[in-house]
Design a protein around this motif. Structure first.
Motif: not given
Lengths: 303, 316
Positions: A283-299, A29-37
């Motif tokens: 909405a995040p900018s390109d840079e902010q989106a990249e920064k955010a996605l770096a914190q969220l594992k693609e599962t 469930l945690k993995e799914i939540a990471s992908q949802v984020r």
């Protein structure tokens, strides 16, 4: 925190058997939540609009519902949901989280998440039925209406002899409206016992902290005064969410409706989106989106 | 055909009887009421089908949401309260949870218009048709007497989609034969004529028939068309009549802005522009008084339709 809060509750504890089942799935469930984020960030970034803050705070609860607690049939989608648990979203602006969870649980192709907020999309800015997106049973966005709809669904289930449950999620900000309290009064007064309602209690709304904009005061006591039993948990702790939902389920079919206060953080999972109301609807900018996605594992693979 | 008074009954009782029969005939039909069971004549349904009846208290927003939810599970909900509380009080709830969501909810509204009487303007909604017809997908029906209200109540249960059904409080003439066919969206030509078309809805239909008699005495042959379904409008029937008579008077117990008259004028402006007069409330709130006194004061009587007809014929 989950254990402490669970101890506060006076309900029967969950059985060992159920506990082991839950434990086995928590990591999944945690993995799914990471992908949802990740989906949330990518959708809002892609559309250059939308509401990431509340979507992130509610993500764990929605994942727990759709991948663990609810009995539901994504395909073929049945609007009436006979003999299925039904979820009604009241705070429609968290549509990115809702759409992601629906797609990831099989209601429609995950690739369709890329169309969020685009012209002719089925994934409207706020959830709608008109475009016939599977999984959506009512439009939401204008706030405060979801619990009333959930009551109607629950009454239809009673008449139909359908013993499945109705879930409803509200935002804390929308409790400024009058209608949720009309609905809570109805449930308490009429002993509606096949609804599990929840509040995404992240203490933030568009203009700032709920305590500054429109103080909710002692929310638990207020809801209890309307005839409900109120459970609380850390809404961003998957284990706590799942076990609290289990306790809530065991409480249905009795004298009182049950409400879960999900203590959450707006923007949960992305450090710079947490602790502020500024990401409610930005909405995040390109840079902010990249920064955010770096914190969220693609599962599960990005769409 | 000459219409005679069969009896004097309130249209809300037609709703109550229709709803009770629906309860017996169609188990999908459920009803909700916001603390006005007696006023809405929902007693028989409520007492006979307690499992399918929901007293929601004075909480109309919650009622509309519940009704929308009841459709999820296959029910056909009928909500009942005064017209004001059925519309302006809950417009956003209807817009989002019923109309936009395409839910099969029947919003049944009593005490519409100024004939509510003594309670005054807080309760006399004169803007409800305007609000409801502006909602995409909403069917708007304003029947004219007891029999037609009962027919309409039963007909909307068989129609899939949101409906606004508007009726009134006072006892008025029943003149529609109980077996006259009723079809949603189909106008009824009550009297044929050649000189002027009188198009009326709700309580004003009886006034229009009386007006036609009065015009006859003045040598004017009026056609009377009953539009019970304001939306969707029976454009074909209106145009057929207007092409014959060449002028129109509309009559309704509603604000002149946004009512039946505006719907007709919009149609005619696009198709067959002809002289037209509107008998309606002239952008005003109502006030306390007896129903008939108010109809007189606000110019909604047969004689007002006669005056309008004489005026419009000159403009041909």
């Amino acid at each position: 925190m989950a254990d402490q809060l669970a101890k506060k509750c006076t309900f029967a504890s969950i059985t060992k058997q159920k506990k082991s089942k839950i434990m086995a799935t928590i990591d999944e469930l945690k993995e799914i939540a990471s992908q949802v984020r990740r989906d949330i960030i990518r959708m809002v970034h892609g559309a250059a609009s939308g509401h990431p803050g509340g979507s992130l705070s509610a993500a764990d609860y929605l994942v727990a519902l759709y991948f663990e607690s609810m009995q539901h049939t994504p395909e073929p989608f049945d609007m009436d949901g006979i003999n299925q648990d039904i979820f009604i979203l009241s705070n429609g602006h968290i549509s990115p989280a809702y759409y992601s969870v629906l797609a990831r649980s099989g209601y429609f192709p995950v690739s369709e998440l890329a169309t969020f907020r685009q012209l002719h999309t089925r994934l409207q800015g706020h959830p709608a039925t008109m475009e016939k997106l599977p999984g959506i049973r009512i439009a939401s966005g204008s706030l405060g209406q979801g619990l009333s709809v959930a009551i109607g669904v629950s009454r239809a289930k009673k008449i139909n002899g359908d013993n499945k449950l109705v879930y409803c999620l509200m935002g804390d900000g929308e409790l400024d409206e009058g209608q949720p309290w009309e609905a809570m009064a109805y449930c308490g007064g009429n002993k509606v016992n096949n609804i599990i309602a929840a509040v995404d209690y992240n203490h933030k709304q568009i203009d700032g902290d709920t305590d500054d904009v429109m103080p909710l005061l002692d929310l638990k006591a207020k809801i209890e005064a309307f005839g409900w039993d109120v459970l609380e948990c850390n809404g961003n702790d998957m284990e706590a969410v799942v076990s609290t939902l289990q306790i809530a389920k065991e409480h249905t079919g009795k004298e009182k409706p049950v409400m879960i206060l999900l203590h959450t953080q707006m923007g949960m999972g992305v450090d710079f989106m947490m602790g502020t109301h500024k990401w409610h609807g930005a909405a995040p900018s390109d840079e902010q989106a990249e920064k955010a996605l770096a914190q969220l594992k693609e599962t599960l693979g990005d769409y | 055909m000459k219409y005679k008074v069969l009896n004097y009954k309130d249209t809300r009782s037609g709703f109550g009887e229709g709803l009770f029969e629906l309860g017996q005939e169609n188990e999908k039909v459920v009803a909700l009421c916001a603390d006005l069971i007696g006023s809405l004549k929902m007693n028989a349904f409520a007492e006979t089908f307690p499992d399918r009846f929901f007293q929601v208290g004075i909480a109309e927003a919650n009622m509309i949401g519940m009704a929308a939810g009841l459709t999820i599970g296959g029910k056909i909900p009928f909500t009942g309260t005064f017209a004001n509380f059925s519309t302006s009080r809950v417009y956003d709830q209807i817009r989002q949870a019923v109309a936009y969501s395409g839910k099969n909810v029947k919003i049944c509204a009593s005490h519409a218009g100024i004939t509510l009487g003594e309670d005054g303007a807080t309760h006399q909604v004169l803007e409800d048709i305007a609000m409801m017809k502006a909602l995409p997908g909403m069917t708007v029906i304003n029947p004219c007497d007891f029999n037609q209200t009962k027919q309409a109540t039963k007909a909307i249960a068989d129609y899939e989609g949101p409906v606004y059904l508007r009726f009134g409080r006072p006892k008025v003439a029943t003149f529609i034969p109980y077996d006259m066919p009723f079809e949603i969206g189909k106008a009824i030509v009550l009297k044929e004529g050649t000189d002027v078309t009188l198009i009326a809805t709700g309580h004003l239909v009886w006034e229009a028939l009386n007006a036609a008699d009065m015009l006859e005495e003045k040598g004017i042959n009026a056609e009377v068309v009953n539009i019970h379904t304001i939306k969707p409008l029976d454009e074909e029937a209106v145009l057929k009549s207007v092409k014959k008579t060449g002028c129109v008077v509309t009559a309704e117990e509603h604000n002149v802005l946004g009512g039946l008259g505006e719907s007709i004028s919009g149609l005619l402006a696009r198709t067959v522009p002809v002289p037209m007069e509107m008998v309606a409330v002239n952008d005003a709130f109502g006030q306390s008084g007896k129903p008939d006194e108010l109809m007189e004061l606000y110019g909604l009587k047969d004689k007002n339709i006669v005056e309008a007809a004489q005026k419009v014929i000159v403009r041909k």
